[in-house]
Design an enzyme around this catalytic site. Structure first.
Site, PDB file in Angstrom:
ATOM      1  N   HIS A 364      12.176  34.416  -3.339  1.00  0.00           N
ATOM      2  CA  HIS A 364      11.262  34.604  -2.212  1.00  0.00           C
ATOM      3  C   HIS A 364      11.757  35.596  -1.175  1.00  0.00           C
ATOM      4  O   HIS A 364      11.067  35.822  -0.188  1.00  0.00           O
ATOM      5  CB  HIS A 364      11.000  33.266  -1.511  1.00  0.00           C
ATOM      6  CG  HIS A 364      10.066  32.371  -2.251  1.00  0.00           C
ATOM      7  ND1 HIS A 364       8.704  32.524  -2.231  1.00  0.00           N
ATOM      8  CD2 HIS A 364      10.306  31.311  -3.048  1.00  0.00           C
ATOM      9  CE1 HIS A 364       8.136  31.585  -2.966  1.00  0.00           C
ATOM     10  NE2 HIS A 364       9.079  30.846  -3.490  1.00  0.00           N
ATOM     11  N   ARG A 556       6.661  33.230  11.573  1.00  0.00           N
ATOM     12  CA  ARG A 556       8.011  33.001  12.059  1.00  0.00           C
ATOM     13  C   ARG A 556       8.504  34.224  12.832  1.00  0.00           C
ATOM     14  O   ARG A 556       8.254  35.363  12.442  1.00  0.00           O
ATOM     15  CB  ARG A 556       8.923  32.702  10.865  1.00  0.00           C
ATOM     16  CG  ARG A 556      10.316  32.284  11.189  1.00  0.00           C
ATOM     17  CD  ARG A 556      10.938  31.570   9.993  1.00  0.00           C
ATOM     18  NE  ARG A 556      10.675  32.270   8.745  1.00  0.00           N
ATOM     19  CZ  ARG A 556      11.500  33.163   8.184  1.00  0.00           C
ATOM     20  NH1 ARG A 556      12.635  33.471   8.779  1.00  0.00           N
ATOM     21  NH2 ARG A 556      11.201  33.744   7.039  1.00  0.00           N
ATOM     22  N   LYS A 561       9.940  40.974  10.797  1.00  0.00           N
ATOM     23  CA  LYS A 561       8.485  40.831  10.902  1.00  0.00           C
ATOM     24  C   LYS A 561       7.920  41.656  12.059  1.00  0.00           C
ATOM     25  O   LYS A 561       6.718  41.822  12.197  1.00  0.00           O
ATOM     26  CB  LYS A 561       8.103  39.356  11.036  1.00  0.00           C
ATOM     27  CG  LYS A 561       8.442  38.553   9.774  1.00  0.00           C
ATOM     28  CD  LYS A 561       8.060  37.091   9.919  1.00  0.00           C
ATOM     29  CE  LYS A 561       8.474  36.273   8.695  1.00  0.00           C
ATOM     30  NZ  LYS A 561       7.650  36.538   7.509  1.00  0.00           N
ATOM     31  N   THR A 663       1.642  35.233   3.043  1.00  0.00           N
ATOM     32  CA  THR A 663       0.411  34.513   2.687  1.00  0.00           C
ATOM     33  C   THR A 663      -0.527  34.426   3.891  1.00  0.00           C
ATOM     34  O   THR A 663      -1.733  34.265   3.726  1.00  0.00           O
ATOM     35  CB  THR A 663       0.716  33.101   2.166  1.00  0.00           C
ATOM     36  OG1 THR A 663       1.573  32.417   3.085  1.00  0.00           O
ATOM     37  CG2 THR A 663       1.362  33.145   0.795  1.00  0.00           C
ATOM     38  N   LYS A 667      -4.781  34.612   4.237  1.00  0.00           N
ATOM     39  CA  LYS A 667      -5.625  33.654   4.963  1.00  0.00           C
ATOM     40  C   LYS A 667      -6.514  34.364   5.968  1.00  0.00           C
ATOM     41  O   LYS A 667      -7.717  34.079   6.073  1.00  0.00           O
ATOM     42  CB  LYS A 667      -4.734  32.627   5.682  1.00  0.00           C
ATOM     43  CG  LYS A 667      -3.920  31.738   4.759  1.00  0.00           C
ATOM     44  CD  LYS A 667      -2.809  31.028   5.519  1.00  0.00           C
ATOM     45  CE  LYS A 667      -1.809  30.412   4.560  1.00  0.00           C
ATOM     46  NZ  LYS A 667      -0.578  29.973   5.231  1.00  0.00           N
TER      47      LYS A 667
END
Length: 820
Positions: A364, A556, A561, A663, A667
């Site tokens: 992952h 997170r 990110k 993911t 969504k």
């Protein structure tokens, strides 16, 4: 009663459900119906629902047994389930009926559902993905279940004080969980510590004996997982640690009661608390014990079930598939070998063949710090026999490598299960690769990087075991349940088929020029924006106009990110407005949500920065009606269900090559949000599906990032010198415009972002990101254009259902079939 004759008896009609709810108020809660509170009624409903789920769970189990189905067992250290009551009512197709029943009884089911606590059993994407997988397995009638740990205290609750994150204990079981089923009769013993004695069989073969070990008990709790339509109910089995009575009593009988109690407490610490990501210091004994506890409990349970129907362990892999969700359960490889060799007395080579045929590994992450390393000395202390087996696996494996690549010592060093750079450590990722027949990444780009960047030697050695399985999400949770306004429109337009076949959404393209359909689609979005706006106003006292662009980054908090890139752009827009008199062409609301690991200082400082910027902008009358910033605390599944349907712009802006899949991106897009994103993870496949005109792509590509960092050619100060926008933003930070009471609070940030070869290349992508945001403003101003783009995002997301993902795993890796 014979198992094969078991019949489902509980009905889902109004009369039966009402009667069962009343009976549970009386007989389970010991109350008169007239005295029952709303919470009592909710618990009674959960118990009535559990009765129905348990019946179907037994029927499902017997169905699998009758055909001797091969089963898949998903080993994951985390599961982020979200609230279970409403989700189960949706999948059983009785949510509307139960709302009517509660109305008749004088209660509000929505209030009851809102009072349910999220089972806090995961940190983020890894655990949420596992929950989506379980939903799809049951919906597809696939024989599979999950194994995990029954943490008493889950991931911390996040509160904000003066802009800083504070962590609070999350005792998620405080009010109990009526839906779970305790299985103390299926408890297992888990050995730990001790030592290994050398012995020999009568024929002279080496016979190691693991002796003098301590033990703890793993007590299973089952949470039913119902597929859509309610026909198949699998389960998630979570193990809680309990002290061994024999162990404690032995101490007690020697007169040391206090020490007996202390040892009991220490034993039960194993399932007490979930470790947050990024905060585990490698070598932490409790974490290693947790990982082995999960593996040992799961394998004991699986082998017990196998032996109930089979006696020949050479057929084990014909009936059992185990998926390792990242490296946390990698000890499965070693524990299964120990069981087969030591307890079943199976010859090593045969045991190894069985183990590899049984186990498969999903990677992952590409981040080096997330690839687990455990010190050899710690494994020797906690699991002495397992260390022996690890060394034996390594020795035999390296002989094969050496025979294929003679005299290549560097390759041997890289592929060894033992890292000998300084303190000896076991490479858990290498162990998982060597001990599995399949290794997969979770998006096309990520899987390529797994082969070329992470495990190039292993890919060259055994290319056939590497493959891709792009992640997905369940449309039942993230569309049907989370977005009833959109779900109703989809069902009115397409029928109910989309709920279990998301490719049906493609038919929405036929309606894209229908003005009435476009209006209803955008009205559903506006309804969700009003709901989220009301929630923000009531919790944070920030007024968000519903016609603003809801620009959301919910994930997170981590440097890769790049919440920082987002905030830098927000500051830029604000300074353009107040210093340069340039108004944004559209009203913008920038919404953030996410938790920072308690030990991750930079991530916690990013949260502080977001709050500091929000405080200035939200209190500046010049920005009123144009810019708003809000941080929604304590991000969790139930909060995501409010955020996702309301999103206009989804921020998926990680540095290219760092996000395995994502993911959240799926969504948001399913629910009609447009993505601003880098060419990274599953963003790439989403871009291919929705088309470049319906996706705001920006930034360097992964190979460009790698090349710059490898060559040391990224010099952010040069970009700073040539960019008046960046200089203006950094000057504002250095002059404390966003921290007047805390001078130099954000100097660290400026210094870090200007450092040569800054790892996540924020400034390199700033201009491209800013231009993508300008395109968003222009398109949003054209309502018909934006509506068409939003509809196309929903219509073209069929690929990203976990139903597709699970069918690929089932066919390519697990070799399991649906049992209707």
């Amino acid at each position: 009663m014979k198992r094969s004759n078991f019949k489902v008896r509980k009905k889902n009609d109004r009369v039966s459900l009402t009667e069962d709810i009343r009976n549970h108020v009386i007989y389970s809660l010991s109350k008169e119906v007239k005295d029952a509170s709303e919470w009592d009624a909710g618990k009674a409903l959960a118990l009535a629902l559990r009765d129905r789920l348990v019946e179907r769970m037994i029927e499902t189990r017997d169905r699998y047994r009758r055909v001797k189905a091969k089963r898949m067992y998903y080993f994951s250290i985390e599961y982020l389930l979200g609230r279970c009551l409403g989700n189960n009512l949706c999948n059983m197709e009785i949510l509307d009926l139960c709302e009517d029943i509660f109305k008749d009884l004088g209660y509000d089911l929505d209030e009851v559902r809102a009072s349910e606590r999220d089972p806090a059993l995961g940190n983020g994407g890894l655990g949420r993905l596992a929950a989506c997988f379980l939903d799809s397995l049951a919906t597809l009638d696939l024989p599979g279940c999950g194994y995990g740990i029954h943490y008493e205290y889950g991931l911390f609750r996040q509160s904000i004080h003066n802009g800083y994150q504070k962590e609070l204990a999350d005792y998620w079981m405080k009010e109990g969980m009526p839906l779970q089923v305790a299985r103390p009769d299926q408890s297992v013993i888990v050995p730990l510590y001790g030592r290994v004695e050398s012995a020999a069989t009568p024929s002279g073969d080496y016979l190691p004996m693991w002796v003098d070990w301590d033990d703890i008990i793993g007590v299973p709790y089952d949470i039913p997982v119902v597929g859509y339509g309610g026909k198949t109910v699998n389960y998630l089995r979570l193990f809680a640690a309990r002290a061994s009575e024999n162990f404690d009593m032995d101490i007690f009988n020697h007169g040391d009661y206090i020490r007996a109690v202390q040892r009991k407490i220490e034993s039960e610490m194993v399932s007490k608390v979930l470790y947050p990501t990024e905060s585990v210091s490698f070598g932490k004994e409790l974490r290693l014990v947790q990982e082995y506890f999960l593996v040992a409990c799961g394998l004991r349970d699986i082998t017990r079930r196998f032996l109930a129907q089979n006696k020949n362990f050479e057929e084990f892999a014909d009936y059992v598939a185990i998926q390792l969700n990242d490296t946390h359960p990698a000890l499965t490889v070693v524990e299964l070998m120990r069981y087969l060799v030591d307890e079943r007395r199976i010859e090593w080579d045969k045991a190894w063949e069985i183990t590899r045929a049984t186990c498969a590994y999903t990677n992952h992450t590409l981040l080096p710090e997330a690839l687990e390393l455990w010190s050899v000395s710690l494994i020797e202390k906690v699991l002495p026999r397992h260390l022996q087996i690890i060394y034996e696996i390594n020795s035999r494996f390296l002989k094969k490598v050496e025979s294929k690549y003679p005299a290549d010592n560097e390759k041997l060093r890289r592929m060894s299960l033992i890292c000998e750079d300084g303190t000896k450590k076991v490479r858990m990722a290498n162990l998982a690769v060597v001990g599995s027949h399949s290794v997969n990444g979770v998006s096309e780009l990520h899987s390529e990087l797994v082969k070329t960047r992470l495990f190039p030697d292993f890919y060259e050695f055994a290319p056939q075991k590497f493959n891709n399985k792009t992640n997905g999400v369940t449309p039942r949770r993230w569309m049907l349940k989370a977005n009833p306004a959109l779900a109703a429109l989809l069902t009115d337009t397409l029928g109910k088929g989309w709920i279990t076949d998301l490719n049906e959404l493609h038919k929405l393209e036929e309606h894209i020029n229908d003005s009435e359909f476009r209006a209803r689609f955008m009205e559903a979005k506006r309804t969700n924006k009003i709901k989220l706006g009301n929630f923000i106003n009531s919790t944070l006292d920030i007024n968000i106009p519903p016609d603003s662009i809801f620009d959301i980054q919910a994930k997170r908090i981590h440097e890769y990110k790049r919440q920082l890139l987002n905030v830098l752009h927000v500051i830029h827009l604000y300074l353009e407005l107040v210093d340069n008199d340039v108004e944004p062409s559209c009203s913008r609301a920038f919404l953030f949500a996410g938790k920072a690991a308690p030990g991750y200082w930079e991530a916690k400082q990013i949260i502080k920065l977001i709050h500091s910027v929000a405080k200035v902008i939200n209190n500046d009358p010049r920005a009123e009606g144009l810019l708003k910033v809000a941080f929604l605390p304590d991000y969790r599944v139930s909060l995501a269900e409010k955020i996702v349907p309301a999103c206009d712009v989804s921020e998926q802006i990680s540095t290219a090559g760092t996000e395995a899949s994502g993911t959240g991106n799926m969504k948001f897009a399913m629910n009609g949000a447009l993505t601003v994103g880098t060419y990274d993870g599953a963003n790439i496949e989403m871009l291919e599906e929705v088309g470049q005109d319906n996706f705001y792509l920006f930034g360097l590509k992964q190979e460009e990032v790698e090349k710059a960092l490898r060559e040391g050619s990224y010099h952010p100060r040069e970009i700073y010198n040539h960019s008046p926008e960046i200089r203006q933003v950094f000057t504002a930070l250095l002059e404390n415009r966003f921290s007047p009471d805390e001078p130099d609070l954000f100097r660290w940030l400026v210094d870090k972002l200007l450092t040569d070869n800054e790892q996540y290349m924020h400034l390199a992508d700033f201009k491209s990101y800013s231009e993508a945001q300008k395109r968003i403003d222009r398109d949003y101003a054209e309502k018909e254009i934006w509506a068409a783009k939003a509809i196309l995002n929903t219509a073209r997301m069929g690929k990203f259902s976990t139903d597709r993902t699970m069918l690929e795993y089932a066919e390519d890796i697990w070799k399991i079939k649906a049992v209707k």
